[in-house]
Design a protein around this motif. Sequence first.
Motif, mmCIF file in Angstrom:
data_model
loop_
_atom_site.group_PDB
_atom_site.id
_atom_site.type_symbol
_atom_site.label_atom_id
_atom_site.label_comp_id
_atom_site.label_asym_id
_atom_site.label_seq_id
_atom_site.Cartn_x
_atom_site.Cartn_y
_atom_site.Cartn_z
ATOM 1 N N SER A 89 0.831 -1.205 0.000
ATOM 2 C CA SER A 89 0.000 0.000 0.000
ATOM 3 C C SER A 89 0.861 1.249 0.000
ATOM 4 N N ASP A 90 1.905 1.269 0.829
ATOM 5 C CA ASP A 90 2.803 2.421 0.886
ATOM 6 C C ASP A 90 3.465 2.668 -0.463
ATOM 7 N N ALA A 91 3.729 1.605 -1.201
ATOM 8 C CA ALA A 91 4.393 1.731 -2.500
ATOM 9 C C ALA A 91 3.433 2.160 -3.604
ATOM 10 N N GLY A 92 2.160 2.379 -3.282
ATOM 11 C CA GLY A 92 1.190 2.798 -4.300
ATOM 12 C C GLY A 92 0.727 1.658 -5.177
ATOM 13 N N MET A 93 0.710 0.447 -4.641
ATOM 14 C CA MET A 93 0.325 -0.733 -5.421
ATOM 15 C C MET A 93 -0.965 -1.336 -4.894
ATOM 16 N N ALA A 94 -1.731 -1.915 -5.782
ATOM 17 C CA ALA A 94 -2.965 -2.618 -5.440
ATOM 18 C C ALA A 94 -2.777 -4.099 -5.717
ATOM 19 N N LEU A 95 -3.024 -4.945 -4.722
ATOM 20 C CA LEU A 95 -2.924 -6.384 -4.901
ATOM 21 C C LEU A 95 -4.012 -6.870 -5.858
ATOM 22 N N THR A 96 -3.676 -7.850 -6.692
ATOM 23 C CA THR A 96 -4.616 -8.300 -7.724
ATOM 24 C C THR A 96 -4.808 -9.815 -7.750
ATOM 25 N N PRO A 120 -6.681 -19.856 -16.774
ATOM 26 C CA PRO A 120 -6.427 -21.177 -17.375
ATOM 27 C C PRO A 120 -4.941 -21.489 -17.356
ATOM 28 N N GLU A 121 -4.622 -22.758 -17.465
ATOM 29 C CA GLU A 121 -3.234 -23.196 -17.371
ATOM 30 C C GLU A 121 -2.346 -22.608 -18.462
ATOM 31 N N THR A 122 -2.933 -22.254 -19.604
ATOM 32 C CA THR A 122 -2.132 -21.779 -20.725
ATOM 33 C C THR A 122 -1.817 -20.283 -20.640
ATOM 34 N N ALA A 123 -2.448 -19.577 -19.733
ATOM 35 C CA ALA A 123 -2.231 -18.135 -19.649
ATOM 36 C C ALA A 123 -0.828 -17.830 -19.132
ATOM 37 N N LEU A 124 -0.283 -16.676 -19.544
ATOM 38 C CA LEU A 124 1.008 -16.233 -19.040
ATOM 39 C C LEU A 124 0.891 -15.841 -17.571
ATOM 40 N N PRO A 125 1.975 -15.961 -16.802
ATOM 41 C CA PRO A 125 1.918 -15.572 -15.388
ATOM 42 C C PRO A 125 1.456 -14.122 -15.237
ATOM 43 N N GLN A 126 0.501 -13.909 -14.356
ATOM 44 C CA GLN A 126 -0.064 -12.592 -14.132
ATOM 45 C C GLN A 126 0.657 -11.887 -12.982
ATOM 46 N N PRO A 127 0.702 -10.555 -12.991
ATOM 47 C CA PRO A 127 1.335 -9.832 -11.881
ATOM 48 C C PRO A 127 0.529 -9.970 -10.598
ATOM 49 N N LEU A 128 1.210 -9.923 -9.481
ATOM 50 C CA LEU A 128 0.558 -10.027 -8.179
ATOM 51 C C LEU A 128 -0.057 -8.704 -7.740
ATOM 52 N N PRO A 187 -12.231 -0.148 -12.251
ATOM 53 C CA PRO A 187 -11.872 -0.375 -10.842
ATOM 54 C C PRO A 187 -10.511 -1.049 -10.750
ATOM 55 N N LEU A 188 -9.938 -1.070 -9.564
ATOM 56 C CA LEU A 188 -8.625 -1.690 -9.401
ATOM 57 C C LEU A 188 -8.652 -3.143 -9.863
ATOM 58 N N VAL A 189 -9.678 -3.884 -9.460
ATOM 59 C CA VAL A 189 -9.850 -5.270 -9.872
ATOM 60 C C VAL A 189 -11.305 -5.458 -10.272
ATOM 61 N N GLU A 190 -11.518 -5.935 -11.470
ATOM 62 C CA GLU A 190 -12.878 -6.153 -11.950
ATOM 63 C C GLU A 190 -13.614 -7.142 -11.046
ATOM 64 N N GLY A 191 -14.813 -6.753 -10.616
ATOM 65 C CA GLY A 191 -15.622 -7.626 -9.774
ATOM 66 C C GLY A 191 -15.327 -7.527 -8.297
ATOM 67 N N CYS A 192 -14.290 -6.770 -7.911
ATOM 68 C CA CYS A 192 -13.954 -6.620 -6.491
ATOM 69 C C CYS A 192 -15.059 -5.837 -5.786
ATOM 70 N N GLN A 193 -15.441 -6.282 -4.589
ATOM 71 C CA GLN A 193 -16.530 -5.664 -3.847
ATOM 72 C C GLN A 193 -16.041 -4.746 -2.726
ATOM 73 N N CYS A 194 -14.769 -4.409 -2.702
ATOM 74 C CA CYS A 194 -14.273 -3.524 -1.645
ATOM 75 C C CYS A 194 -14.769 -2.100 -1.878
ATOM 76 N N TYR A 195 -14.686 -1.261 -0.840
ATOM 77 C CA TYR A 195 -15.156 0.121 -0.923
ATOM 78 C C TYR A 195 -14.444 0.874 -2.039
ATOM 79 N N THR A 196 -13.151 0.664 -2.166
ATOM 80 C CA THR A 196 -12.372 1.399 -3.164
ATOM 81 C C THR A 196 -12.843 1.074 -4.572
ATOM 82 N N CYS A 197 -12.956 -0.197 -4.883
ATOM 83 C CA CYS A 197 -13.351 -0.591 -6.242
ATOM 84 C C CYS A 197 -14.803 -0.251 -6.543
#
Length: 475
Positions: A297-304, A312-320, A335-345
């Motif tokens: 959070s301090d670094a200005g990042m949102a966990l995903t 799916p197994e064939t997808a490339l590794p996604q960022p954290l 929103p930060l993450v599609e479908g996220c139900q937090c106040y921010t999103c």
Amino acid sequence: MASLDTNSQQHETMNFNLLNPATAPVMAPRLGKMAIAGRKAISTPHYIPLSTRGAVAHIAHDIMRDQTTISSLYVGLEDFIETLPKKAIPPIYKTPIEPHESALRKFICMSEDTLLVMGPRRIPPITCPPTNTPNAIAILTSVGFRHMTGEEYISAVQKLKPDIVVGLADLVVGQAPGVKRRVKMVDRTHAFTMDATEELYGEGVAEGERSKAAYFAPVLPLENTQQSLYLGELEDEMRPYISGLALYEAASLSIVPESLGELPRLLFSAPTTPQDVLREVSLGADILTIPFMGETSDAGMALTFTFPAPFPETALPQPLAMDLWSSGFATDTRPLVEGCQCYTCQNHHRAYISHLLSAKEMLAWTLLQLHNHHVMDFFFSGIRESIQRGTFEADVQAFERAYESKLPEKTGEGPRLRGYHLPPSGAHQSKRNPRKYGRLDDAAEKYAESASSVATPDGGATELEEHGFAEKTAP
């Protein structure tokens, strides 16, 4: 269903039930529920939020109550004892309370149903000088280093009345202890634990004066053979007074005696990724501390990330996580993450938070902290469901394939830090925080440079003439 023995005072207010007791004695993921009278029950595995001076960083108490599901909090005693007891009484000990109230809870204005865990030091701890003694440990207060004795810590437990107390341990932070130092660590921790349990719960304590705080005995980050005598005492002599175990590295989970296997395990490690968290859960950790949440959070990042991984197994590794300092989010209204139900999103988008970061608005870190706690809540919820289904091991492997192995590198500037957030600066080190008022300083320098061209009251006729204020005439 297995439950703790209830033949001692503190067990009357705390229960830890294992929902899969068959795996309790071995290193395996396990489900449980920890309940203390009057507090919200905690389903395990779970994490415990960390605090600074009794508050979760960037989140006010009312926001925490209304917009999060936080039900427990870890506080470090060193946050509240700036002065030595002989010189002045710290304000936290002056809190007026009724006999049934907790001075710690009232001082930090925490709700009655929030479970409070108190330890001697904040987590993660700042490295102190290696000056622990047989009777005290070194701590870092907001006004510098000092020692806290075992007697002072026991007194604090009696006065502040936390729900859970983490026992005092002689730990070496920031370096590997030598052979002789390890022997001292065990002997001192053994003595601290014996004294504390006797003073708080022993037979010599009057029935009405026994502490109701559940005592989590420390297990040192050493090999089994180096602390076998101490662990044996925990199994036999001190077992009636122990409500849980506090461990400081994941490897210590392997040396927990089978007779103590049903006790809750609070792990004070420092995982740097969710993959590390999953490995610790797989070894049998029940409650974890996760410093990288606040650091992200301090670094200005949102966990995903989510668990189990939805890709799916064939997808490339996604960022954290996503770095909201990136200019690519300046016009992104998703929103930060599609479908996220937090106040921010639910109420804001990526571009807005990116703008707040650029403007150094504290609201940015509040919104990120709310989102990241929500992500971690669902992460552990997914872990518990996976263990219940019996697919945890396969889900972990799929998660490791689906996501990158590290969090993104920090690119932006975090919030301004206070002194107890970082180790003391040494000689010839740059300032921790950059100057925020450089333009005023530059203006002052320019004014100083031009001072010689300004007329002064003490100047003579010649100086006034040079600056155009007067003209000398012949007599």
